[in-house]
Design a protein around this motif. Sequence first.
Motif, PDB file in Angstrom:
ATOM      1  N   PRO A 169      -0.677 -13.934  -5.344  1.00 25.95           N
ATOM      2  CA  PRO A 169       0.215 -12.888  -5.814  1.00 25.95           C
ATOM      3  C   PRO A 169      -0.032 -11.561  -5.384  1.00 25.95           C
ATOM      4  O   PRO A 169      -1.235 -11.097  -5.080  1.00 25.95           O
ATOM      5  CB  PRO A 169       0.194 -13.152  -7.295  1.00 25.95           C
ATOM      6  CG  PRO A 169      -1.237 -13.558  -7.378  1.00 25.95           C
ATOM      7  CD  PRO A 169      -1.545 -14.494  -6.364  1.00 25.95           C
ATOM      8  N   GLU A 170       0.779 -10.507  -5.813  1.00 28.12           N
ATOM      9  CA  GLU A 170       0.465  -9.237  -5.447  1.00 28.12           C
ATOM     10  C   GLU A 170      -0.720  -8.509  -6.129  1.00 28.12           C
ATOM     11  O   GLU A 170      -1.533  -7.891  -5.587  1.00 28.12           O
ATOM     12  CB  GLU A 170       1.802  -8.383  -5.838  1.00 28.12           C
ATOM     13  CG  GLU A 170       1.855  -6.862  -5.262  1.00 28.12           C
ATOM     14  CD  GLU A 170       1.984  -6.869  -3.596  1.00 28.12           C
ATOM     15  OE1 GLU A 170       1.426  -5.855  -3.074  1.00 28.12           O
ATOM     16  OE2 GLU A 170       2.393  -7.875  -3.088  1.00 28.12           O
ATOM     17  N   ARG A 171      -0.953  -8.910  -7.213  1.00 28.60           N
ATOM     18  CA  ARG A 171      -2.116  -8.201  -7.946  1.00 28.60           C
ATOM     19  C   ARG A 171      -3.576  -8.526  -7.308  1.00 28.60           C
ATOM     20  O   ARG A 171      -4.545  -8.309  -7.822  1.00 28.60           O
ATOM     21  CB  ARG A 171      -1.977  -8.634  -9.389  1.00 28.60           C
ATOM     22  CG  ARG A 171      -0.838  -7.660 -10.168  1.00 28.60           C
ATOM     23  CD  ARG A 171      -0.961  -7.893 -11.893  1.00 28.60           C
ATOM     24  NE  ARG A 171       0.053  -7.128 -12.355  1.00 28.60           N
ATOM     25  CZ  ARG A 171       0.053  -7.052 -13.615  1.00 28.60           C
ATOM     26  NH1 ARG A 171      -0.636  -7.987 -14.462  1.00 28.60           N
ATOM     27  NH2 ARG A 171       0.992  -6.161 -14.487  1.00 28.60           N
ATOM     28  N   GLU A 172      -3.414 -10.018  -6.874  1.00 23.63           N
ATOM     29  CA  GLU A 172      -4.781 -10.487  -6.433  1.00 23.63           C
ATOM     30  C   GLU A 172      -4.756 -10.402  -4.582  1.00 23.63           C
ATOM     31  O   GLU A 172      -5.472 -11.142  -4.113  1.00 23.63           O
ATOM     32  CB  GLU A 172      -4.637 -12.026  -6.711  1.00 23.63           C
ATOM     33  CG  GLU A 172      -4.731 -12.066  -8.132  1.00 23.63           C
ATOM     34  CD  GLU A 172      -4.746 -13.370  -8.643  1.00 23.63           C
ATOM     35  OE1 GLU A 172      -4.992 -14.344  -8.028  1.00 23.63           O
ATOM     36  OE2 GLU A 172      -4.631 -13.790  -9.941  1.00 23.63           O
ATOM     37  N   ARG A 173      -4.146  -9.391  -4.177  1.00 25.80           N
ATOM     38  CA  ARG A 173      -4.078  -9.304  -2.827  1.00 25.80           C
ATOM     39  C   ARG A 173      -5.518  -9.255  -2.019  1.00 25.80           C
ATOM     40  O   ARG A 173      -6.241  -8.717  -2.706  1.00 25.80           O
ATOM     41  CB  ARG A 173      -3.300  -7.905  -2.577  1.00 25.80           C
ATOM     42  CG  ARG A 173      -3.126  -7.602  -0.923  1.00 25.80           C
ATOM     43  CD  ARG A 173      -2.723  -6.442  -0.584  1.00 25.80           C
ATOM     44  NE  ARG A 173      -1.269  -6.333  -0.873  1.00 25.80           N
ATOM     45  CZ  ARG A 173      -0.348  -5.570  -0.600  1.00 25.80           C
ATOM     46  NH1 ARG A 173      -0.685  -4.656   0.530  1.00 25.80           N
ATOM     47  NH2 ARG A 173       0.671  -5.455  -0.818  1.00 25.80           N
ATOM     48  N   MET A 174      -5.665  -9.998  -1.119  1.00 27.98           N
ATOM     49  CA  MET A 174      -6.982 -10.038  -0.188  1.00 27.98           C
ATOM     50  C   MET A 174      -6.568 -10.054   1.419  1.00 27.98           C
ATOM     51  O   MET A 174      -5.764 -10.496   1.594  1.00 27.98           O
ATOM     52  CB  MET A 174      -7.768 -11.371  -0.741  1.00 27.98           C
ATOM     53  CG  MET A 174      -7.144 -12.523  -0.468  1.00 27.98           C
ATOM     54  SD  MET A 174      -7.916 -14.222  -0.872  1.00 27.98           S
ATOM     55  CE  MET A 174      -7.958 -13.885  -2.591  1.00 27.98           C
ATOM     56  N   ASP A 175      -7.754  -9.636   1.882  1.00 26.78           N
ATOM     57  CA  ASP A 175      -7.517  -9.610   3.508  1.00 26.78           C
ATOM     58  C   ASP A 175      -7.500 -11.344   3.808  1.00 26.78           C
ATOM     59  O   ASP A 175      -8.028 -12.170   3.446  1.00 26.78           O
ATOM     60  CB  ASP A 175      -8.957  -8.970   4.152  1.00 26.78           C
ATOM     61  CG  ASP A 175      -8.876  -7.696   3.823  1.00 26.78           C
ATOM     62  OD1 ASP A 175      -7.839  -7.137   3.737  1.00 26.78           O
ATOM     63  OD2 ASP A 175     -10.081  -6.950   3.860  1.00 26.78           O
ATOM     64  N   GLY A 176      -6.738 -11.400   4.921  1.00 26.64           N
ATOM     65  CA  GLY A 176      -6.619 -12.622   5.461  1.00 26.64           C
ATOM     66  C   GLY A 176      -5.579 -13.623   4.827  1.00 26.64           C
ATOM     67  O   GLY A 176      -5.377 -14.769   5.200  1.00 26.64           O
TER      68      GLY A 176
END
Length: 248
Positions: A190-197
């Motif tokens: 989800p948007e709040r947990e955005r991460m690389d990859g």
Amino acid sequence: MELVILGSGSAFQEGAQVVRNPAGYALVLGRRVVLFDFGFGNLRQLWRAGLSAGDVSDVFLSHRHPDHCGDLVALLFYFKYDGRPKSGELTVWGPKGIREFVRRIQTAYAPWAEPKDYKLRIRELNGNGRAETRESGVEWMPVPHPTPSVAYRFLYKGKSFVYSGDTGYCPALADFAAGADLFALECTVPERERMDGHLTPKLALATLEASGCKKGLLMHLSPKSESEARRLAPKGTLFARDLMRVRV
């Protein structure tokens, strides 16, 4: 072509009301089956879907994380004792490092993962490329992920299927998937947990739109990402689920 979804989920599903198997996708081409990733548990999923492991001719691995390739050793083990590829050979495709990876699997499980009465071929992919495979073709491109990863475009009888594997946001991926009959795209966080990859629903949906694909399928779903994506997705967007079938 028909896509059979063996595993529609991300790596871990603890606490989910509906537990999804890790990534695994079987493309049925008449009497032949090609796999796109084969995470842990997917050999049994293949049988649950009514497909024969003996019909598998190619395994296209996007990268070497266990949730995407954990059942490769199960497939090799099966072919050692209880079955054979009907074509007489099995080709494993993957990014840089895949040849050494398969060799180490065979060493670790020796002699139980070594081929018996069939030819095992390894195709290690670098950069962008294209190859012909029997009556079909395949293209590939690198995508951003913490380990070498590739996306695939599979071509068969005038139809095209694009599989992203795990990927961060990559505008070139939309160009790669332009006009695809079916574009299966990861949507993990989800948007709040955005991460690389990995892609959020907003980034995944923007990529599907930019590609102009005929059908967009969101996959590698977590409970949070699916909930958010369903709120944002336009009508006609497909959401992967285990043992779902999609005509290409």
